[in-house]
Design a protein around this motif. Structure first.
Motif: not given
Length: 226
Positions: A18-39
């Motif tokens: 739930q913490i990860s989901k709430v964070y994503i909802k309140t920091h990302f727009q739908l479809g937004e992506s961030v590369e952490v590693l190449s894979w």
């Protein structure tokens, strides 16, 4: 594994999920992506249907909203059933591996049902904007929430060689699905049941041996105490 350990595991998974989901909802727009590693990428999508984004309305002559309601109600009954299964495995002192697996499955199912039941009521939409928690204009209502997914592992992103029949020239990506912590718990639980099936579901002879061992240990403890 006893009840306390099972509940602790479930609580930890639910918190992470739930913490990860709430964070994503309140920091990302739908479809937004961030590369952490190449894979590995954090890629925000929402799933309003079943596995792989399927919807009941794709298969049945019903509206999308009706299909969503039916699916959420079904999930509620499924979670209740898994919860009862977990209670019974603990009550019967089933093998630890079985209790662990069912605990993981229950935690994952509960994590996703929280999205389906409540997220439509507490968030506004994420299309073109970052969602607001406890918004005055929620995107749905009770039972009409969408499950938040964000973990994406495109470990292989290439194109099939031209000489491969049918697939030649088409893109190939592994691993394609986007999932969340709850999905990971469910998959891990199911994987444990498949890999350690014999330990999770011992046959009657093994059960008898276990019962005899437990009985013998109990008798020895009683004699020692005397």
């Amino acid at each position: 594994m006893n009840l306390k350990k099972s509940l602790l595991l479930i609580a930890v998974i639910l918190l992470l999920d739930q913490i990860s989901k709430v964070y994503i909802k309140t920091h990302f727009q739908l479809g937004e992506s961030v590369e952490v590693l190449s894979w590995f990428k954090i890629h925000f999508i929402e799933n309003s249907g079943a596995a792989w984004g399927a919807k009941l309305s794709d298969f049945l002559p019903i509206s999308e909203s009706s299909g969503k309601l039916i699916l959420t109600v079904f999930r509620l009954f499924a979670v209740a059933g898994i919860g009862y299964w977990l209670f019974e495995t603990i009550r019967k002192k089933s093998p630890k591996v079985l209790i662990l697996a069912v605990s993981l499955i229950f935690a994952g199912a509960l994590g996703n049902i929280i999205d389906s039941v409540f997220f439509g009521l507490i968030f506004d939409h994420s299309t073109g904007q970052v969602a607001t928690l406890f918004s005055d204009e929620p995107y749905g209502g009770v039972f009409y929430g969408k499950v938040v997914d964000m973990l994406y592992f495109p470990m292989v992103d290439t194109v099939w060689p031209e000489w491969v029949p049918y697939f030649g020239g088409k893109s190939f990506r592994f691993f394609e699905p986007v999932f969340n912590v709850a999905d990971t718990a469910i998959s891990t639980g199911v994987g444990i049941l498949l890999v350690f099936n014999k330990k999770a579901f011992p046959n009657k002879e093994e059960e008898s041996e276990i019962e005899e061992t437990v009985l013998g240990e109990t008798i020895n403890q009683v004699l020692e105490n005397e």
